[in-house]
Design an enzyme around this catalytic site. Structure first.
Site, PDB file in Angstrom:
ATOM      1  N   ARG A  40     -44.784  96.576 -52.522  1.00 30.91           N
ATOM      2  CA  ARG A  40     -46.007  95.350 -52.175  1.00 30.91           C
ATOM      3  C   ARG A  40     -46.837  94.606 -52.683  1.00 30.91           C
ATOM      4  NH1 ARG A  40     -50.674 100.078 -52.438  1.00 30.91           N
ATOM      5  NH2 ARG A  40     -48.903 101.599 -51.735  1.00 30.91           N
ATOM      6  N   HIS A  86     -45.321  98.901 -40.992  1.00 26.66           N
ATOM      7  CA  HIS A  86     -45.710  98.459 -42.342  1.00 26.66           C
ATOM      8  C   HIS A  86     -47.352  99.982 -42.216  1.00 26.66           C
ATOM      9  CE1 HIS A  86     -47.179  96.671 -46.178  1.00 26.66           C
ATOM     10  NE2 HIS A  86     -48.566  96.966 -45.810  1.00 26.66           N
ATOM     11  N   TYR A 130     -61.518  89.461 -32.054  1.00 28.46           N
ATOM     12  CA  TYR A 130     -62.036  88.167 -31.853  1.00 28.46           C
ATOM     13  C   TYR A 130     -60.598  87.352 -31.463  1.00 28.46           C
ATOM     14  CZ  TYR A 130     -66.272  90.868 -31.042  1.00 28.46           C
ATOM     15  OH  TYR A 130     -67.805  92.180 -31.133  1.00 28.46           O
TER      16      TYR A 130
END
Length: 866
Positions: A40, A86, A130
């Site tokens: 990570r 993931h 968006y």
């Protein structure tokens, strides 16, 4: 559980395994921490990516969302990454994607974003439904050759798909974009660098594996931030390059503008990396309210996406911009420090790496990729050549092959018959022949197959040579790195400022003579001396500086960019400034307010300037003196050593009595003769020994008697006792001047009235300047209107003390001479041939248009003023 229980001790009834809780927690925490470190938080040293970055880029590449394809919704990419590679929160993936698209976060963005991806002012991005994204060309270079078995793949979280363990990047991404991460028990903070510099460093390392880090730093000079800024000092960076840990101080870039009203503005055009511009403005506002910073009237963030950063700080009328800027650096994030901690995963283990180790790991990984790619391409080429070889055999026995295939009952029988026909075909070739299209049996196609086979054999030979020659492989790495640099490298954005104790800044400053001008209202600039052309005596001059109606050039002199200027003010204070620190401007520019360069009080102004080559030369400063004079005729001599330790706030040079002002300063060797002149046209000459040395705080002694009504000292010169080459040049307010031999002025004691040096009339106006000159020097005259003229001293004839002289410059109605200075001769590119129509009838015109000689050392004399 009790500590004395062993892991093997078992309760048979409940089937509970008794364990030591301390050992269990230790093991579980280590497993957890390694999961965070590897999976990570820390980047891989090879491609510089964390797993989430790598998975996003790989998923987009698999979907074919490259730079030349239409944008796709961010939500679609996030879903692809979550569902396949993931299994974490969608916010983590989208935030990572957003950062890879922000130009102010990444030195080279990896994702091309369309829509609202936030701003440098702290605005958040629009929701993922968006915004749209696609890969940048830069990221595609990191994924290039991934299909050629160049890197290892591993199973994804549910073992249904494979994902790469590292990307086969052609770009040293870790150094170029840096990385930040907090793991368990460790963290990394790697800063971005310039791609061109990093590539040069990699090539230098390949050429010389024993290269030192100091030599590498000639290529990779310092971090290079996407938001620019000024790196303040290099010591912390040098430490990080050598050890992997260090510190860099970054300042925002500012400049000072003057509004038409005359009030100044501080304009911030670049802020430090990761600094929120709105938060910076709010912080400045709160500091003004708290009165921590004074002198600021208004702060406004005028930044926009098109023009970039622009924060405007309006100053109060009496504020000193330089002081406010230093306060901003001290109290706000306009100056920010970053800790460098180069921690990355090397073979799955976290390590702290210096610059050479980072480059070494990338180069060795790149070598591995080149080898694996060449092996893959060799296998593919050999496989294809093998099939083409079968085609050629079949074409050589075309009729037999067709007959054999027609007589076979099934394809399998046909394949066996082809293998057993005795033409040397194997199973793979036989299968390919059976799948051959009929159009390839034409004569033209046979030639194409033969050409293709020959090309493949050449490729196989070159690949085998590449795999057998390490030097060729590293040459190929260098070539590909150079291509990356040519395609993607951009100029450095962050400037580097070396501090005084880190290096000799003069090594980076070209040594040249410059003309320094200071206006009556205190604007200073330096201009290359070659911009001032020589003119004949009596010429009308050229514009030497834009001034306001009430302003004019008051001091004008020449110095080398490597020298130090010592400034003396009318109140008797002394300040220092390196010549190269004086802002450069064109000949007709106004310059910069001197208060912004020195901590000069608003009610004080510069009156005299001394040019010193090297204040660190002990022998020189202990054998030379500064001679000061005031308008009321006071003279004072102090050892130069007393002025050799610069202080930012200045020091007292002389105690000025009420009603008097410091006028002029000269540097001497202790064996000179001093001449002082007054406005009414008198001058006195006396030996320097008549003035004993005193400390900086002394008042001084009388030098020349000055009438109390309207007379005052206008200048002073110091001439060596044995110097017979010099004459005394005097200039009047209305442009008249002459040269007179020094011997015509008799030596007297200091404090007397002196003798006449020019016949002052209404036509000449009062005396304004006195200089000691030689015929090899030039005279530069500056007028209140801003006009300047430069003419050879040899053009000005000698005359007696009591004469009025000849006209040196034709003045416009109402104009007056403000300052004069002498220049050592040096070559000019374009001499002017203009001569005045107002020249005196008895003057001798110059016989040549050339300037009057050349020399190198700048004059140490300052200008004088009315």
């Amino acid at each position: 559980m009790e500590d004395n229980l062993t892991p093997q001790e078992t309760n048979d009834s409940n089937r509970i395994i008794s364990i030591n809780i301390e050992e269990q927690m230790k093991t579980a925490y280590i497993d957890y921490s390694m999961s965070v470190i590897v999976g990570r938080a820390l980047p891989d040293v090879r491609d510089g990516l964390k797993p989430v970055h790598r998975r996003i880029l790989f998923a987009m590449n698999e979907l074919g969302i490259t730079h030349n394809k239409p944008y796709k919704k961010s939500a679609r990419i996030v879903g692809e990454v979550l569902g396949k590679y993931h299994p974490h929160g969608d916010t983590a993936v989208y935030d990572t994607m957003v950062r890879m698209a922000q130009e102010w976060s990444m030195r080279h963005t990896l994702i091309d974003g369309q829509g609202n991806f936030g701003s440098q002012d702290g605005d958040g991005p629009a929701a993922m439904r968006y915004t749209e994204v696609r890969l940048q060309r830069f990221a595609e270079s990191m994924l290039e050759d991934i299909e050629k078995e160049t890197v290892d793949f591993t199973l994804n979280f549910d073992d249904s798909l494979e994902e790469p363990t590292v990307l086969p990047t052609r770009i040293p991404q870790l150094l170029v974009n840096g990385s930040t991460g907090i793991a368990v028990g460790m963290a990394t903070n790697m800063l971005p660098h310039n791609l061109g510099e990093v590539v040069d460093g990699c090539i230098a390392y390949i050429d010389n594996r024993e290269i030192t880090i100091d030599d590498l730093m000639k290529h990779v000079k310092a971090p290079d931030f996407p938001t620019g800024g000024i790196i303040w000092g290099i010591d912390g960076i040098r430490q990080a390059m050598n050890t992997g840990r260090g510190r860099v101080v970054l300042r925002g870039k500012v400049h000072v503008d003057t509004k038409p009203s005359g009030r100044e503005q501080i304009i911030i055009t670049e802020v430090p990396y990761q600094v929120n511009r709105d938060a910076l403005c709010d912080k400045i506002g709160s500091l003004v309210i708290d009165k921590t910073i004074e002198g600021i009237a208004h702060v406004n963030n005028e930044s926009n996406q098109k023009e970039g950063t622009r924060i405007v700080i309006d100053l109060k009328r009496d504020a000193v911009a330089n002081v406010v800027i230093n306060q901003l650096y001290k109290f706000t994030e306009l100056q920010t420090s970053y800790g460098i901690n180069n921690v990355a995963l090397v073979k799955g283990r976290p390590r702290t790496l210096n610059l050479k180790e980072l480059i070494h790991e990338f180069v060795e990984f790149r070598h591995e990729v080149v080898v694996r790619r060449a092996q893959y391409e060799l296998r593919e080429a050999q496989r294809k050549a093998h099939i083409l070889q079968g085609y050629l055999i079949a074409l050589d026995h075309l009729d037999e092959v067709i007959a054999l295939i027609r007589s076979s009952a099934t394809p399998d029988i046909a394949r066996e018959n082809l293998v057993n026909a005795g033409w040397g075909l194997d199973e793979i070739q036989a299968k390919a022949i059976l799948e051959l299209r009929l159009q390839r049996l034409t004569g033209m196609e046979r030639e194409k197959i033969k050409e293709e086979y020959d090309e493949l054999m050449k490729l196989i030979a070159s690949l085998q040579e590449l795999l057998g020659n390490e030097g060729l492989r590293y040459d190929l790495i260098k070539k590909e790195l150079t291509e990356v640099k040519d395609r993607f490298a951009t100029p450095r954005r962050s400037e580097i400022t070396y501090l005084a104790d880190e290096m000799n800044i003069l090594d980076f400053i070209a040594e040249e003579d410059v003309v320094i001008t200071i206006s009556h209202l205190g604007y200073i600039k330096r201009t290359s001396a070659t911009e001032y052309r020589a003119q004949r005596r009596g010429g009308r001059g050229a514009i030497g500086g834009k001034t306001r109606d009430e302003d004019y050039i008051e001091h004008i002199f020449v110095a080398s960019t490597h020298h130090t200027m010592i400034f003396f003010t009318e109140k008797g204070r002394c300040y220092w400034l390196k010549v190269y620190e004086i802002p450069e401007g064109e000949k007709n520019s106004k310059g910069r307010a001197i208060q912004n360069l020195m901590q000069l009080p608003p009610d004080d102004k510069v009156r005299a300037i001394i040019d010193v080559a090297n204040l660190d030369d002990k022998e020189f400063v202990q054998s030379h003196y500064i001679v000061l004079c005031t308008k009321k005729g006071i003279i004072k001599k102090t050892l130069l050593e007393d002025f050799s330790r610069p202080r930012q706030t200045g020091v007292n040079a002389i105690t000025i009595v009420e009603g008097d002002q410091l006028l002029d300063a000269r540097m001497t060797d202790g064996n000179s003769e001093i001449m002082m002149a007054v406005k009414s046209g008198r001058a006195i000459r006396f030996p320097e020994e008549k003035v004993r040395p005193t400390g900086r705080g002394a008042i001084g002694v009388g030098g020349i008697e000055v009438d109390e009504d309207n007379d005052e000292v206008i200048g002073m010169i110091c001439v060596g006792k044995d110097d017979t080459s010099k004459t005394v040049l005097v200039v009047s307010e209305k442009g008249f001047g002459k040269r007179t031999p020094i011997d015509e002025y008799r030596i007297t004691n200091r404090g007397g009235k002196g003798v006449k040096t020019i016949n002052v009339t209404d036509k000449t106006g009062p005396l304004v300047g006195i200089l000691d000159v030689t015929e090899k020097e030039d005279l530069m005259i500056s007028c209140r209107s801003g006009l300047t003229i430069r003419t050879g001293i040899s053009n000005i004839r000698e005359a007696g003390r009591a004469t009025q002289g000849v006209k040196l410059i034709s003045l416009q109605e109402g104009d007056e001479i403000a300052a004069i200075t002498k220049l050592d001769e040096f070559e000019q590119e374009a001499p002017v041939t203009e001569a005045s129509a107002d020249a005196e009838p008895n003057e001798i015109p110059n016989s040549t248009d050339e300037p009057t000689g050349s020399g190198e050392n700048p004059s140490t004399e300052t200008g004088t003023e009315q």
